[in-house]
Scaffold this motif. Structure first.
Motif, short mmCIF file in Angstrom:
data_model
loop_
_atom_site.label_atom_id
_atom_site.label_comp_id
_atom_site.label_asym_id
_atom_site.label_seq_id
_atom_site.Cartn_x
_atom_site.Cartn_y
_atom_site.Cartn_z
N ALA A 11 0.87 -1.36 -0.02
CA ALA A 11 -0.02 0.10 -0.16
C ALA A 11 0.86 1.19 0.02
O ALA A 11 0.51 2.17 -0.70
CB ALA A 11 -0.99 -0.11 1.27
N CYS A 12 1.91 1.23 0.76
CA CYS A 12 2.75 2.51 0.73
C CYS A 12 3.52 2.89 -0.48
O CYS A 12 3.91 3.95 -0.86
CB CYS A 12 3.80 2.41 2.01
SG CYS A 12 3.06 2.47 3.47
N LYS A 13 3.66 1.66 -1.58
CA LYS A 13 4.44 2.03 -2.64
C LYS A 13 3.32 2.57 -3.56
O LYS A 13 3.58 3.09 -4.86
CB LYS A 13 4.68 0.65 -3.29
CG LYS A 13 5.93 -0.02 -2.68
CD LYS A 13 6.40 -1.40 -3.25
CE LYS A 13 7.45 -1.89 -2.52
NZ LYS A 13 7.85 -3.04 -3.02
N HIS A 14 2.09 2.60 -3.47
CA HIS A 14 1.05 2.92 -4.19
C HIS A 14 0.01 3.96 -3.68
O HIS A 14 -1.11 4.05 -3.76
CB HIS A 14 0.16 1.76 -4.79
CG HIS A 14 1.00 0.52 -5.37
ND1 HIS A 14 1.24 0.93 -6.81
CD2 HIS A 14 1.38 -0.23 -4.97
CE1 HIS A 14 2.01 -0.25 -7.16
NE2 HIS A 14 2.00 -1.00 -6.07
N VAL A 15 0.75 5.00 -3.01
CA VAL A 15 -0.10 6.21 -2.47
C VAL A 15 -0.58 7.04 -3.26
O VAL A 15 0.02 7.61 -4.21
CB VAL A 15 0.53 6.81 -1.25
CG1 VAL A 15 0.06 8.00 -0.53
CG2 VAL A 15 1.01 5.77 -0.06
N LEU A 16 -1.95 7.39 -3.06
CA LEU A 16 -2.71 8.41 -4.26
C LEU A 16 -2.41 9.54 -3.44
O LEU A 16 -2.21 10.57 -4.19
CB LEU A 16 -4.06 7.81 -4.41
CG LEU A 16 -4.37 6.54 -5.06
CD1 LEU A 16 -6.05 6.32 -5.07
CD2 LEU A 16 -3.97 6.56 -6.34
N PHE A 17 -2.82 9.73 -2.24
CA PHE A 17 -2.52 11.16 -1.62
C PHE A 17 -2.64 10.69 0.01
O PHE A 17 -3.24 9.77 0.44
CB PHE A 17 -3.61 12.09 -1.90
CG PHE A 17 -5.12 11.81 -2.33
CD1 PHE A 17 -5.33 11.22 -3.31
CD2 PHE A 17 -6.02 11.62 -1.16
CE1 PHE A 17 -6.80 10.91 -3.77
CE2 PHE A 17 -7.31 11.07 -1.58
CZ PHE A 17 -7.58 10.63 -2.76
N GLU A 18 -2.06 11.55 0.68
CA GLU A 18 -2.26 11.50 2.14
C GLU A 18 -2.53 12.97 2.71
O GLU A 18 -2.14 13.99 2.28
CB GLU A 18 -0.82 11.01 2.47
CG GLU A 18 0.46 11.84 2.33
CD GLU A 18 1.74 10.84 2.79
OE1 GLU A 18 1.95 10.99 3.87
OE2 GLU A 18 2.48 10.45 1.87
N LEU A 19 -2.83 12.64 4.07
CA LEU A 19 -3.13 13.91 4.94
C LEU A 19 -2.08 13.75 6.24
O LEU A 19 -2.35 12.94 7.00
CB LEU A 19 -4.53 13.81 5.24
CG LEU A 19 -5.16 14.79 6.29
CD1 LEU A 19 -4.98 16.29 5.90
CD2 LEU A 19 -6.33 14.57 6.89
N HIS A 20 -1.41 14.98 6.36
CA HIS A 20 -0.71 15.00 7.52
C HIS A 20 -1.45 15.69 8.79
O HIS A 20 -2.18 16.71 8.52
CB HIS A 20 0.71 15.61 7.35
CG HIS A 20 1.59 14.69 6.47
ND1 HIS A 20 2.51 13.84 6.74
CD2 HIS A 20 1.83 14.93 5.31
CE1 HIS A 20 3.09 13.23 5.93
NE2 HIS A 20 2.70 13.75 4.69
N LEU A 21 -1.53 15.32 9.90
CA LEU A 21 -2.02 15.60 10.88
C LEU A 21 -1.12 16.36 12.11
O LEU A 21 -0.78 15.44 12.84
CB LEU A 21 -3.13 14.85 11.67
CG LEU A 21 -3.99 14.16 10.54
CD1 LEU A 21 -4.64 12.82 10.89
CD2 LEU A 21 -5.06 15.14 10.31
#
Length: 184
Positions: A11-21
């Protein structure tokens, strides 16, 4: 743990987008953009409307869980939520710093929820437990009590999770919700 590691790496190789909190919790603008991207998946990926709605709900639940239950200390770790897509599956990955003293309680909740997937009628088992929790939990604690069950019910897959110790006081708590692609 092996299944968690395998899925996490993929999953980490195919990240579409992320949100940092971040620690200051001043991330509402970024949260809105993250949710808008999740909502737009049906058009971008030409998938049915059901999957993006599920992903939106799950990502909202995971963000709320991090905000309400996570420890904010960016010197140790920056809490985050990621959305990945690989092999016709979406993966929502939530990571937050937690007090190591809470691990046993959290682990017990996830074992209970994942045990529903050992029965022949998982969906019915999850519904029964949600109704029981709502009926027998004080109104102020219902969201916390039902949240993990709702994640499993919406994803209809076992919840993968792990704790990685940072020091004797804190661990990174990772949850992976897997959502099968719905092309209808």
């Amino acid at each position: 743990i092996e299944e968690f590691k395998k899925v996490y790496e993929k999953a980490c190789k195919h990240v579409l987008f992320e949100l940092h909190l971040p620690e200051d919790k001043n991330f509402m603008g970024n949260t809105k953009i993250f949710f808008e991207k999740v909502k737009a998946l049906d058009k971008e990926m030409k998938i049915g409307e059901k999957t993006p709605k599920n992903l939106y709900f799950l990502s909202s639940e995971l963000v709320q869980a991090v905000v309400h239950n996570g420890v904010f200390n960016t010197e140790l770790f920056e809490n985050n939520v990621k959305l990945s897509f690989c092999e016709n599956k979406f993966y929502l990955i939530s990571q937050n710093l937690t007090s190591s003293s809470k691990i046993d309680r959290i682990n017990t909740k996830f074992i209970e929820v994942n045990s529903c997937f050992d029965s022949e009628d998982t969906e019915e088992q999850l519904q029964i437990r949600i109704k029981y929790k709502i009926k027998n939990t004080p109104l102020t604690k219902r969201g916390v009590s039902v949240g993990v069950l709702d994640l499993a019910r919406r994803s209809m897959n076992k919840l993968l999770y792990n704790f990685e110790a940072i020091n004797s006081d804190y661990s990174v708590f990772t949850i992976i919700c897997t959502v099968d692609l719905d092309t209808k």
